[in-house]
Design a protein around this motif. Structure first.
Motif, short mmCIF file in Angstrom:
data_model
loop_
_atom_site.label_atom_id
_atom_site.label_comp_id
_atom_site.label_asym_id
_atom_site.label_seq_id
_atom_site.Cartn_x
_atom_site.Cartn_y
_atom_site.Cartn_z
N LEU A 1 39.50 58.15 23.56
CA LEU A 1 38.39 57.10 23.98
C LEU A 1 38.65 57.33 25.58
CD1 LEU A 1 39.91 54.38 24.84
CD2 LEU A 1 39.65 53.99 22.59
N ALA A 2 37.51 56.98 26.16
CA ALA A 2 37.57 56.85 27.65
C ALA A 2 36.81 55.45 28.04
CB ALA A 2 36.83 58.08 28.38
N HIS A 3 36.97 54.81 28.96
CA HIS A 3 36.00 53.43 29.22
C HIS A 3 36.24 53.19 30.65
CE1 HIS A 3 40.16 51.80 29.38
NE2 HIS A 3 39.40 50.67 29.90
N GLU A 4 35.51 52.51 31.37
CA GLU A 4 35.47 51.73 32.59
C GLU A 4 35.71 50.11 32.06
OE1 GLU A 4 35.93 52.84 35.60
OE2 GLU A 4 35.57 54.87 34.99
N PRO A 5 36.57 49.53 32.94
CA PRO A 5 36.90 48.31 32.36
C PRO A 5 35.75 47.31 32.89
CG PRO A 5 38.26 48.72 34.49
CD PRO A 5 37.57 50.06 33.88
N PRO A 6 35.44 46.25 32.23
CA PRO A 6 34.56 45.42 32.68
C PRO A 6 34.32 45.02 34.25
CG PRO A 6 35.63 44.36 30.80
CD PRO A 6 36.28 45.55 31.55
N ILE A 7 32.96 45.26 34.62
CA ILE A 7 32.72 44.97 36.09
C ILE A 7 31.62 44.00 36.31
CG2 ILE A 7 31.65 46.30 38.07
CD1 ILE A 7 32.53 48.90 36.90
N PHE B 1 33.00 27.92 42.73
CA PHE B 1 33.40 26.67 42.22
C PHE B 1 32.59 25.48 42.59
CE2 PHE B 1 37.22 29.22 43.20
CZ PHE B 1 37.69 29.56 42.05
N GLY B 2 31.37 25.86 43.03
CA GLY B 2 30.44 24.76 43.31
C GLY B 2 29.13 24.86 42.63
N GLU B 3 28.66 26.27 42.28
CA GLU B 3 27.30 26.42 41.67
C GLU B 3 27.61 27.49 40.48
OE1 GLU B 3 24.14 25.94 45.40
OE2 GLU B 3 25.32 27.78 45.28
N PRO B 4 26.70 27.55 39.65
CA PRO B 4 26.71 28.38 38.50
C PRO B 4 26.50 30.06 39.11
CG PRO B 4 25.27 26.92 37.94
CD PRO B 4 25.81 26.29 39.23
N ILE B 5 27.07 30.82 38.79
CA ILE B 5 27.00 32.29 39.05
C ILE B 5 26.28 33.11 37.90
CG2 ILE B 5 28.19 34.51 39.76
CD1 ILE B 5 30.24 32.67 41.00
N LEU B 6 24.87 33.36 38.13
CA LEU B 6 24.54 34.27 37.30
C LEU B 6 24.77 35.50 37.27
CD1 LEU B 6 22.76 31.47 37.65
CD2 LEU B 6 20.70 32.56 37.13
N GLY B 7 24.93 36.48 36.10
CA GLY B 7 25.36 37.61 36.36
C GLY B 7 25.92 38.28 34.71
N VAL B 8 26.46 39.42 34.80
CA VAL B 8 26.76 40.16 33.74
C VAL B 8 28.04 40.95 33.77
CG1 VAL B 8 24.57 40.45 32.39
CG2 VAL B 8 25.32 42.18 34.17
N ARG B 9 28.92 40.97 32.82
CA ARG B 9 29.91 41.95 33.08
C ARG B 9 29.80 42.87 32.05
NH1 ARG B 9 34.31 41.26 36.11
NH2 ARG B 9 34.67 39.17 37.01
N GLU B 10 29.82 44.22 32.61
CA GLU B 10 29.45 45.42 31.62
C GLU B 10 30.62 46.30 31.59
OE1 GLU B 10 25.83 46.84 32.53
OE2 GLU B 10 26.43 47.55 34.35
N MET B 11 30.80 47.06 30.63
CA MET B 11 31.66 48.12 30.34
C MET B 11 31.21 49.37 29.59
SD MET B 11 34.40 46.52 27.50
CE MET B 11 35.16 48.20 27.03
N ASN B 12 31.56 50.59 29.88
CA ASN B 12 31.11 51.50 28.95
C ASN B 12 32.40 51.99 28.04
OD1 ASN B 12 32.72 52.85 30.96
ND2 ASN B 12 31.38 54.72 30.98
N LEU B 13 32.06 52.64 26.93
CA LEU B 13 33.08 53.02 26.11
C LEU B 13 32.64 54.23 25.47
CD1 LEU B 13 35.60 52.88 24.47
CD2 LEU B 13 34.35 51.13 22.66
N VAL B 14 33.25 55.51 25.70
CA VAL B 14 33.08 56.71 24.97
C VAL B 14 34.00 57.14 24.17
CG1 VAL B 14 32.63 59.14 25.69
CG2 VAL B 14 31.77 57.36 27.28
#
Length: 353
Positions: free
Chosen positions: A126-132, A147-160
């Motif tokens: 397998l090959a992958h990039e860790p969550p970004i 530490f003061g406001e919510p952070i809106l976002g995603v963590r994504e990774m690929n897996l081959v």
């Protein structure tokens, strides 16, 4: 539903329907995908003659559709060829013309990373990039105060893996109810395929126009991102300093903005010819092992065939029953990717009423 009325003429219905995966045996890939919530559904067969007529592949075929919850899109179809045409994309990097992948939401990318590390320790290929992490849906795409406001976002990774090419994303501090339904009881707590992608290497900026102009998909966004602003893409696509790339998203025609976004998106990542990506499109077609084609349900498939030919599609086959008995049509889009269109049953029934 409005898209079945026929008033809009021939075109795609719903979200991207299936990712087709060539396999030598159903068992290993079906068991692997079961961990992400996919379960066996319909089976079908074609003789070598009929497979040659529909897919252009001279081999008997048996297929297994993998369902996911109640979803009517974002599915997998395993295609077992008695005589595969080749090994397919295999472990080709994401920075490859002809690359395909399927993305899914997960409740925990770190849970998937735990399995990746265990698989690597067990000697699996397998090959992958860790969550970004990427900030989204915030003003100027700047994160909230630490530490003061919510952070809106995603963590994504690929897996081959040799037969599968996946991206996983985890949401933080926002929801999108129509964009992915997680199978909460699955091992990886993951959704159906929410979007699938394709990489092209061309200076022709008009190439993506085929998808909204002919297939009648809804163009959601069209952006060019310079190296300095690329976050996850910089690692996943091995971007070079100074290199930009274009991303074009095409949606289910019913999809809308914000909370009305629907899963089933098709994403094009376009590089300039100077990027000189290796061309593996010939390994990304039915008959090959691994990710080999995408399907979309359509209304008016006979008319669609005429429109495809007029728009410069190649290898346009005849409308023939697929292994599940539905009218289907193969073609290659002007960017060189193999597709299969399937007549939507609800639309066909409405026309016969």
């Amino acid at each position: 539903m409005a898209e079945h009325s026929g008033a809009g003429g021939p075109g795609c219905v719903g979200g991207l329907y299936e990712v087709l995966i060539g396999v030598e045996e159903f068992g290993p890939t079906a068991r692997y995908l079961a961990g992400f919530g996919f379960r066996p559904g319909a089976r079908g067969r074609l003789s070598a003659r009929r497979a040659r007529e529909l897919y252009g592949v001279n081999s008997p075929l048996e297929s297994l559709r993998l369902q996911h919850g109640e979803s009517d899109h974002g599915l997998f179809r395993l295609m077992r060829w008695k005589r595969p045409t080749g090994p397919g994309l295999g472990m080709a990097p994401f920075r490859t013309a002809g690359n395909r992948w399927g993305a899914s939401q997960t409740r925990s990318v770190m849970n998937i990373m735990n399995h990746v590390e265990a698989a690597r320790a067990a000697g699996q290929t397998l090959a992958h990039e860790p969550p970004i992490f990427a900030v989204i849906y915030q003003k100027d795409e700047k994160p909230g105060a630490p530490f003061g406001e919510p952070i809106l976002g995603v963590r994504e990774m690929n897996l081959v893996r040799p037969l599968t090419r996946q991206v996983f994303f985890e949401r933080f501090n926002y929801e999108s109810a129509l964009y992915g339904a997680v199978a909460e009881d699955s091992l990886m707590r993951s959704s159906q395929v929410t979007h699938a992608g394709a990489v092209i290497c061309s200076d022709d900026m008009a190439l993506p126009n085929f998808y909204d102009g002919v297939l009648k998909l809804r163009r959601n966004s069209d952006t060019i991102t310079p190296f300095s602003q690329a976050v996850g893409a910089r690692e996943i696509f091995e971007l070079r300093p100074g290199e930009s790339h274009r991303t074009v998203d095409f949606d289910d025609p019913r999809s809308g903005p914000g909370a009305q976004r629907r899963s089933g998106r098709f994403k094009i990542v376009q590089f300039e010819e100077s990027s000189a990506l290796r061309d593996r499109r010939a390994d990304s077609r039915p008959g090959a092992l691994g990710f080999c084609a995408y399907t979309w349900r359509v209304r008016g498939i006979e008319r669609m065939r005429e429109n495809l030919r007029a728009a410069g599609a190649t290898d346009v086959g005849g409308v023939l029953p697929d292994e599940f008995g539905l009218p289907a049509l193969r073609f290659r889009s002007p960017d060189g990717y193999a597709w299969l269109l399937i007549e939507d049953e609800a639309w066909s029934a409405a026309q016969g009423a």
